[in-house]
Design a protein around this motif. Structure first.
Motif, PDB file in Angstrom:
ATOM      1  N   PHE A  32       0.833  -1.209   0.000  1.00 35.49           N
ATOM      2  CA  PHE A  32       0.000   0.000   0.000  1.00 35.49           C
ATOM      3  C   PHE A  32       0.870   1.261   0.000  1.00 35.49           C
ATOM      4  N   VAL A  78      -6.799   3.177   3.898  1.00 34.88           N
ATOM      5  CA  VAL A  78      -7.320   1.856   3.552  1.00 34.88           C
ATOM      6  C   VAL A  78      -8.018   1.273   4.783  1.00 34.88           C
ATOM      7  N   SER A  82      -7.833  -4.627   5.389  1.00 36.96           N
ATOM      8  CA  SER A  82      -7.083  -4.890   4.155  1.00 36.96           C
ATOM      9  C   SER A  82      -5.693  -5.451   4.443  1.00 36.96           C
TER      10      SER A  82
END
Length: 209
Positions: A32, A78, A82
């Motif tokens: 990410f 996020v 996740s």
């Protein structure tokens, strides 16, 4: 001469489920962060965590608290869940019994090459698609040395004999022989020496999103 492999085929993952979870979380955090083009130093500023701690988290060397994970989730925009995606992802296996491979219409079928797909797993965490085939050549089969497609291919001869072309080289293949090659170069049977011939063909190529 034996080659040094970068991956140990006999290695086992830690039996400690917590350690596997730490690694999965670390991979997701790093993915990410890189996806958003954020440096470790910038993420440290956004979360208040030290660069050393972030490095440990990304490398799976520490078990972050829920408070830390929430800080990371907020900084990366996020959902907290996740980070557990890879840990919870199902790892599939396909068992194909003898004679039950799916016969396919593939480019080689026009040359009377019989293709039986032995299994298939679609999008997966490895980033690689692998297609294993059992290919059968008979007296009805034609030579076809101009197959060309992306990826890497491995051939393992089971029965019969074939002279197999790859680029400008011809390799005589007999039972037990293996040919491993870049499939982007023209390739295929140049001469059918002893029929019927059967071989396993495994094609691997990068998975596209």
């Amino acid at each position: 001469m034996a080659a040094n492999l970068t991956q140990d085929p006999h290695s086992v993952r830690s039996g400690n489920r917590e350690k596997v979870l730490e690694v999965a979380i670390g991979r997701e955090v790093r993915a990410f962060r890189k996806q958003q083009e954020i440096t470790v130093a910038e993420l440290a500023q956004l979360t208040g965590l030290s660069i050393g701690m972030l490095s440990k988290i990304e490398n799976g060397n520490t078990s972050p608290s829920l408070t830390t994970l929430q800080s990371l989730a907020d900084a990366l925009s996020v959902p907290l869940t996740s980070f557990f995606r890879q840990f919870e992802e199902r790892r599939e296996a396909v068992h194909t019994k003898a004679g039950e491979g799916v016969e396919l219409e593939r480019e080689g079928t026009r040359a009377n090459h019989q293709y039986n797909l032995l299994g298939h797993i679609g999008a997966n965490g490895s980033g690689v698609i692998v297609e294993p085939y059992l290919i059968t050549l008979t007296a009805k089969s034609d030579v076809f040395p101009t197959f060309q497609h992306g990826g890497i291919e491995t051939i393992y001869m089971l029965e019969g004999e074939v002279d197999y072309r790859h680029g400008d080289q011809i390799y005589p293949l007999k039972p037990g022989d293996t040919l491993f090659f870049d499939a982007d170069s023209p390739h295929g049977p140049e001469r059918l020496v002893n029929l019927p011939a059967r071989y396993i063909s495994v094609i691997s190529y990068p998975q596209t999103n």
